[in-house]
Design an enzyme around this catalytic site. Sequence first.
Site, PDB file in Angstrom:
ATOM      1  N   GLU A 150      -6.646 -10.565  -0.825  1.00 15.09           N
ATOM      2  CA  GLU A 150      -7.173 -10.367   0.365  1.00 15.09           C
ATOM      3  C   GLU A 150      -8.741 -10.201   0.322  1.00 15.09           C
ATOM      4  OE1 GLU A 150      -5.537  -7.049   2.627  1.00 15.09           O
ATOM      5  OE2 GLU A 150      -3.510  -7.844   1.980  1.00 15.09           O
ATOM      6  N   GLU A 184       0.620  -1.277  -0.056  1.00 18.92           N
ATOM      7  CA  GLU A 184       0.012   0.211   0.147  1.00 18.92           C
ATOM      8  C   GLU A 184       0.729   1.148   0.028  1.00 18.92           C
ATOM      9  OE1 GLU A 184      -2.684  -0.546   3.343  1.00 18.92           O
ATOM     10  OE2 GLU A 184      -3.411  -2.476   2.536  1.00 18.92           O
TER      11      GLU A 184
HETATM   12  O1  9MR Z   1      -7.024  -7.951   8.951  1.00 19.53           O
HETATM   13  C1  9MR Z   1      -6.010  -7.265   9.563  1.00 19.53           C
HETATM   14  C2  9MR Z   1      -6.462  -6.707  10.814  1.00 19.53           C
HETATM   15  O2  9MR Z   1      -6.637  -7.713  11.738  1.00 19.53           O
HETATM   16  C3  9MR Z   1      -5.721  -5.721  11.268  1.00 19.53           C
HETATM   17  O3  9MR Z   1      -6.441  -5.307  12.446  1.00 19.53           O
HETATM   18  C4  9MR Z   1      -5.389  -4.596  10.273  1.00 19.53           C
HETATM   19  C5  9MR Z   1      -4.565  -3.464  10.847  1.00 19.53           C
HETATM   20  O4  9MR Z   1      -3.961  -2.834   9.884  1.00 19.53           O
HETATM   21  O5  9MR Z   1      -4.830  -5.202   9.040  1.00 19.53           O
HETATM   22  C6  9MR Z   1      -5.620  -6.088   8.604  1.00 19.53           C
HETATM   23  O6  9MR Z   1      -5.079  -6.715   7.445  1.00 19.53           O
HETATM   24  C7  9MR Z   1      -4.835  -5.545   6.389  1.00 19.53           C
HETATM   25  C8  9MR Z   1      -3.674  -6.284   5.291  1.00 19.53           C
HETATM   26  O7  9MR Z   1      -2.547  -6.562   6.443  1.00 19.53           O
HETATM   27  C9  9MR Z   1      -3.519  -5.390   4.511  1.00 19.53           C
HETATM   28  N1  9MR Z   1      -4.375  -4.993   3.542  1.00 19.53           N
HETATM   29  C10 9MR Z   1      -5.475  -4.510   4.555  1.00 19.53           C
HETATM   30  C11 9MR Z   1      -6.069  -5.528   5.448  1.00 19.53           C
HETATM   31  C12 9MR Z   1      -7.407  -4.999   6.110  1.00 19.53           C
HETATM   32  O8  9MR Z   1      -7.018  -4.047   6.897  1.00 19.53           O
END
Ligand code: 9MR
Length: 368
Positions: A279, A166
């Site tokens: 994802e 990102e």
């Molecule tokens: O699923 C993840 C969630 O449990 C965390 O709180 C969050 C914190 O930033 O990150 C989520 O996963 C992310 C992933 O690592 C990168 N793309 C977006 C995902 C959803 O936020």
Amino acid sequence: MSLHQTLTILTTLLAAGSAVPTPSPTTETSSTFPHLNALAQAKGKLWFGSSIDTTSSSVQDPTYMSIFNTASIFGQTTPGNTMKWDYTEPENGVFDFALGEETITLAKQSDKKVRCHNLVWTSQLPTWVSEASWTKESLLEVMKAHITKEITHYGSDCYSWDVVNEAINYDGSYTDNVFLNVIGEDYVTYAFQYAREAIATLGASADIKLFYNDYTISRPGSKVTAVLDLISKIQAAGDYIDGIGLESHHTDTYYPSVSDLSTVMNQYAAKGLEIHITELDVACKSTPCSWSGQLGQAQAFYNVIHACMENDSCRGMAFWDFNDKYNWIQPSTNDGEGDATVLWGNYASKPALTAVVEALKGESCSVC
Ligand code: 9MR
């Protein structure tokens, strides 16, 4: 007019009275859940997978784990959190791989490939990185040490790494973070270079693929243009990048068309990149998700999987969790938005699961 559009109109007309009838869903277990991985592999894809977060109560849920652990259902996984910087290097030079190892162990038990996630990202970055004052040289050194340690620790247990996550905003500008501010835009290329160098130290047998991973890059626009430029810059510097991850967090009312997806996938493929759907989840804007919302959600899941199945460079697809109870988008913390996966919290299936199966089989969508 699609079934979804027709039902949206019908639902509006009937708003004050009786609801549109809904079919009874199946309550899924590992015996009934469709064999998504086997279906994907039968059509030449590497896998169909799902993320797992071993810090979540999902791993104490026997039904959840029996579905997750079935190799014909999921052939790939990604740790939802536990390989990120805040878990793996909470203090400068102090590394902790124990939680990340839990995902590797689980993956090995059911023969899953692991997309390791992630090395450099704005979020879940400890304050010792984000809030200290660095010189370009000292931050590059810290970034290199982090990348090198993670890659050499996990080695070939990782099929791939999301090296940078990102880095680009929706408008095409670079995401504001300490790496951009101190190192400049080139931090992305440096990260890929360090990752490739770390793999080289593991010997010739280590074939670990390096990915750029981002959201809202599934339809043409400023962000995709900027990401393509970013990829060109990395490629101009060396043979550092292998693929691109399309996160695919969509909603029941806003999702890419198959034509949008195939346009951008062709652009990524033209750069020689392997494409993964990394994802996938589709949140309903209001919850509990209405029948019409569920059909929009089904269409979104269908489009993404169908587009991947149609594109030879798109090699694998993964859910960001497969049960609403454990997905990251919970209505209580997201303004009522949620119900983003193919299963309700009680394991009842949604039209989205049917749509995914139909897309994997190359059939048209009966629930869209
Ligand atoms: O699923 C993840 C969630 O449990 C965390 O709180 C969050 C914190 O930033 O990150 C989520 O996963 C992310 C992933 O690592 C990168 N793309 C977006 C995902 C959803 O936020």
